[in-house]
Design a protein around this motif. Structure first.
Motif, PDB file in Angstrom:
ATOM      1  N   LYS A 183      28.928  -0.546  59.550  1.00 12.11           N
ATOM      2  CA  LYS A 183      30.101  -1.455  58.976  1.00 12.11           C
ATOM      3  C   LYS A 183      31.432  -0.590  59.888  1.00 12.11           C
ATOM      4  O   LYS A 183      31.427   1.026  60.305  1.00 12.11           O
ATOM      5  CB  LYS A 183      30.418  -0.696  57.604  1.00 12.11           C
ATOM      6  N   THR A 184      32.207  -1.100  60.428  1.00 11.72           N
ATOM      7  CA  THR A 184      34.182  -1.610  61.076  1.00 11.72           C
ATOM      8  C   THR A 184      34.532  -1.897  60.495  1.00 11.72           C
ATOM      9  O   THR A 184      34.396  -2.928  60.057  1.00 11.72           O
ATOM     10  CB  THR A 184      33.303  -1.606  62.553  1.00 11.72           C
ATOM     11  N   ASP A 205      39.047  -1.376  61.543  1.00 12.74           N
ATOM     12  CA  ASP A 205      40.268  -0.578  62.267  1.00 12.74           C
ATOM     13  C   ASP A 205      39.942   0.299  62.883  1.00 12.74           C
ATOM     14  O   ASP A 205      39.958   1.240  63.295  1.00 12.74           O
ATOM     15  CB  ASP A 205      40.827  -0.080  61.449  1.00 12.74           C
ATOM     16  N   GLY A 206      38.503  -0.161  63.740  1.00  8.79           N
ATOM     17  CA  GLY A 206      38.230   0.342  65.099  1.00  8.79           C
ATOM     18  C   GLY A 206      37.374   2.193  64.635  1.00  8.79           C
ATOM     19  O   GLY A 206      37.013   3.302  64.878  1.00  8.79           O
ATOM     20  N   VAL A 207      37.109   2.199  62.816  1.00  9.56           N
ATOM     21  CA  VAL A 207      36.529   2.870  62.626  1.00  9.56           C
ATOM     22  C   VAL A 207      34.960   2.816  62.570  1.00  9.56           C
ATOM     23  O   VAL A 207      35.071   2.104  60.773  1.00  9.56           O
ATOM     24  CB  VAL A 207      37.250   4.227  61.323  1.00  9.56           C
ATOM     25  N   SER A 208      33.893   3.511  62.648  1.00  6.88           N
ATOM     26  CA  SER A 208      32.383   2.791  62.230  1.00  6.88           C
ATOM     27  C   SER A 208      31.744   4.277  60.812  1.00  6.88           C
ATOM     28  O   SER A 208      32.136   5.063  61.186  1.00  6.88           O
ATOM     29  CB  SER A 208      31.358   2.698  62.975  1.00  6.88           C
ATOM     30  N   GLU A 209      30.962   3.188  60.489  1.00  4.71           N
ATOM     31  CA  GLU A 209      30.207   4.104  59.206  1.00  4.71           C
ATOM     32  C   GLU A 209      28.678   3.596  59.101  1.00  4.71           C
ATOM     33  O   GLU A 209      28.821   2.499  59.534  1.00  4.71           O
ATOM     34  CB  GLU A 209      30.901   3.959  58.091  1.00  4.71           C
ATOM     35  N   VAL A 210      28.266   4.735  59.259  1.00  4.78           N
ATOM     36  CA  VAL A 210      26.677   4.087  59.020  1.00  4.78           C
ATOM     37  C   VAL A 210      26.359   4.196  57.237  1.00  4.78           C
ATOM     38  O   VAL A 210      26.685   5.269  56.994  1.00  4.78           O
ATOM     39  CB  VAL A 210      25.594   4.898  59.420  1.00  4.78           C
ATOM     40  N   VAL A 211      25.426   2.924  56.889  1.00  6.27           N
ATOM     41  CA  VAL A 211      24.988   3.295  56.096  1.00  6.27           C
ATOM     42  C   VAL A 211      23.351   2.462  56.362  1.00  6.27           C
ATOM     43  O   VAL A 211      22.821   1.478  56.068  1.00  6.27           O
ATOM     44  CB  VAL A 211      25.653   1.937  54.817  1.00  6.27           C
TER      45      VAL A 211
END
Length: 183
Positions: A130-131, A133-139
């Motif tokens: 999930k991205t 504002d340029g920040v990605s997170e893994v789910v």
């Protein structure tokens, strides 16, 4: 607090590096994946999850294959007040079978979903980046065709998520809950 932030940033960096190695399951068949699944496990270092994991419960995910090969995905969970929360996304197929993308209007983020492993009548292991504002997170998510999932599949989920940099305390098998009535 600073130590937690450093750990989360380090885990995120490991996760982003690990993403390059994530490949979809061989010979993915969206038609066989279609139907009702239970969301039995979730793993992420995302702050929203860390703040809410204690209150999260098992829900359902319904997968519908569109005529064009896209993935219509509806989630449903019973909220604490007994009402039903639902969210639907239409994820577009990519050139890679088993990989889909969509933009969430609700959360204003871009999603890159990979079906990592699946036994169509048993379980599925889903990896989502999930991205926003340029920040990605893994789910990472563990789906099951029933509310019970084998210890072997739970371990596969735990090992996969740990390998993506998710901290052990953020890899959760969700407690069972009542289901939303069919809409």
């Amino acid at each position: 607090m600073a130590n937690t932030l450093v750990r989360m940033l380090a885990a995120l960096m490991c996760t982003l590096a690990a993403f390059a190695d994530i490949v979809p399951v061989q010979n993915f068949d969206l038609q066989r994946m279609a139907g009702k699944w239970y969301l039995v496990g979730i793993a992420t270092n995302a702050p929203w999850f860390v703040n809410h994991r204690a209150n999260m419960k098992m829900g359902t995910a319904t997968v519908v294959a569109t005529d064009g090969g896209d993935l219509d995905l509806t989630y449903a969970n019973i909220k604490d007040d007994g009402t039903c929360w639902r969210m639907t996304h239409l994820a577009q197929k990519t050139d890679t079978p088993g990989r889909f993308t969509f933009h969430s209007q609700v959360w204003n983020n871009d999603n890159d979903i990979t079906i990592v492993d699946i036994i169509y009548d048993d379980f599925a292991l889903i990896h989502n980046i999930k991205t926003k504002d340029g920040v990605s997170e893994v789910v990472d998510k563990l789906y099951s065709r029933s509310t019970d999932v084998s210890a072997a599949h739970q371990q596969k989920f735990t090992d996969f998520s740990s390998g993506n940099g998710v901290l052990p305390e953020n890899i959760v098998i969700l407690p069972k809950a009542a289901e939303c009535a069919e809409a």
